[in-house]
Write an enzyme that holds these catalytic residues in place. Structure first.
Site, PDB file in Angstrom:
ATOM      1  N   ARG A 198      22.277 -74.804  25.130  1.00 21.37           N
ATOM      2  CA  ARG A 198      22.514 -74.792  23.688  1.00 21.37           C
ATOM      3  C   ARG A 198      23.638 -75.778  23.376  1.00 21.37           C
ATOM      4  NH1 ARG A 198      18.168 -72.782  23.373  1.00 21.37           N
ATOM      5  NH2 ARG A 198      17.643 -70.730  22.522  1.00 21.37           N
ATOM      6  N   HIS A 228      15.272 -81.196  22.355  1.00 20.62           N
ATOM      7  CA  HIS A 228      15.105 -79.752  22.643  1.00 20.62           C
ATOM      8  C   HIS A 228      13.703 -79.463  23.187  1.00 20.62           C
ATOM      9  CE1 HIS A 228      16.791 -75.535  21.528  1.00 20.62           C
ATOM     10  NE2 HIS A 228      15.913 -75.420  22.497  1.00 20.62           N
TER      11      HIS A 228
HETATM   12  C1  GLV Z   1      14.379 -72.413  23.852  1.00 22.92           C
HETATM   13  O1  GLV Z   1      15.342 -73.030  23.535  1.00 22.92           O
HETATM   14  C2  GLV Z   1      14.381 -71.018  24.202  1.00 22.92           C
HETATM   15  O2  GLV Z   1      15.374 -70.323  23.962  1.00 22.92           O
HETATM   16  O3  GLV Z   1      13.361 -70.548  24.738  1.00 22.92           O
END
Ligand code: GLV
Length: 311
Positions: free
Chosen positions: A226, A274
């Site tokens: 994150r 991401h």
């Molecule tokens: C992706 O970021 C997840 O938390 O699966």
């Protein structure tokens, strides 16, 4: 009777989930953000970044399923309905993708692939000194399901591998550190640092100037967890001073990463949007189906989230 399943996400249209769940349960009353209808009928919400307060407005909601393995996107909603259990996906497909992501960037750094690409551009035949795998120490920060898989695979490749977690853990073939006391020691031996921690109030900003300074000089950083784990100014300063030799970043304090952000064009930074681990309906659905069956037959749920720890 409330028996509708709502897909609360803007990421996809959710129709693949409708198909998977109808295959398991027969015809279902499936809702999406654009077709919520009478929300009193909603029993189960499959959610990724739900709008604040929305889940609280489903008055017969019995189960919240996080479509991410990370649940910070849900817990950010300060109006989550109290007493409604939260479960998260456990997705072997996603776990495998995450370790692939870390290994890819680690090997690319370890084997100087970017430097050889540069040589190729100059038509230069220039073998470089190499670092023995036995001397390239990998540190995996976060030893949940994903961190453990990642650490084991690095160890299998022959990298001396350590893991750090909030509470003590033991793992075959992996040196483990934990808590605030173990953090500096762990960082000091990590030539490649992989962040795979959940975002909680304890981990926010954990990767700050002090943490980067604790790494061996020239360390490489991979963030596939994150963005807010990292203080961006500290990371940029560590790259500028050579304390860090580079970084591969999949997650950011602000997503999408703003167009004027220095990471986009930084010569030592690789940016991906991401994608390190995408939820894979094929591998994530068995756990969801199991939980829906358990909910409806009054049995104990699996993969429960503890809102106090944040994972
Ligand atoms: C992706 O970021 C997840 O938390 O699966």
């Amino acid at each position: 009777m409330a028996n509708a399943i709502a897909y609360i996400s803007r990421d996809t249209d959710g129709l693949h989930w409708k198909r998977i769940l109808s295959d398991a349960f027969g015809p279902i009353d499936f809702r999406t953000l654009d077709s919520l209808g009478d929300t009193a009928a909603i029993e189960i919400a499959l959610a990724w970044k739900p709008p604040r307060g929305l889940l609280a407005s489903f008055r017969n909601l019995k189960l919240i399923v996080s479509l991410g393995m990370g649940v910070d996107h849900l817990l950010a909603d300060d109006q989550l309905p109290e007493g409604v259990p939260i479960v998260r996906i456990m997705d072997d497909g996603l776990v495998g993708q995450m370790s692939e992501y870390a290994i890819y960037w680690a090997l690319r750094h370890h084997r100087d692939i970017d430097k050889y690409a540069e040589s190729q551009r100059k038509k230069e035949w220039k073998p470089l000194d190499f670092v023995d795998t036995l001397h390239r120490r990998v540190g995996v920060m976060g030893l949940g399901t994903i961190g453990q898989d990642t650490a084991k695979k690095f160890a299998m490749l022959g990298f001396p591998t350590a893991g750090w977690s909030r509470t003590a853990r033991t793992l075959d073939g992996i040196e483990t550190f934990h808590g605030a006391d173990g953090l500096q020691k762990f960082l000091a031996r990590s030539d490649i640092l992989v962040a795979v921690l959940p975002l909680t109030r304890n981990t926010r900003g954990l990767l700050d100037a002090k943490a980067f300074a604790a790494l061996p000089r020239g360390a490489y950083f991979i963030n596939m967890a994150r963005g807010p784990l990292v203080e961006d100014d500290a990371l940029l300063a560590a790259l500028a001073s050579g304390q860090l030799s580079g970084a591969a970043l999949d997650v950011f304090n602000q997503e999408p990463l703003p167009a004027d952000h220095p990471y986009w064009t930084h010569p030592k930074v690789h940016v991906t949007p991401h994608i390190a681990g995408a939820t894979n309906p094929r591998t994530a659905s068995p756990g969801i189906i199991e939980n829906i069956k358990r909910l409806r037959s009054g049995r104990e749920l699996i993969n429960r989230v503890d809102p106090r720890t944040g994972y």
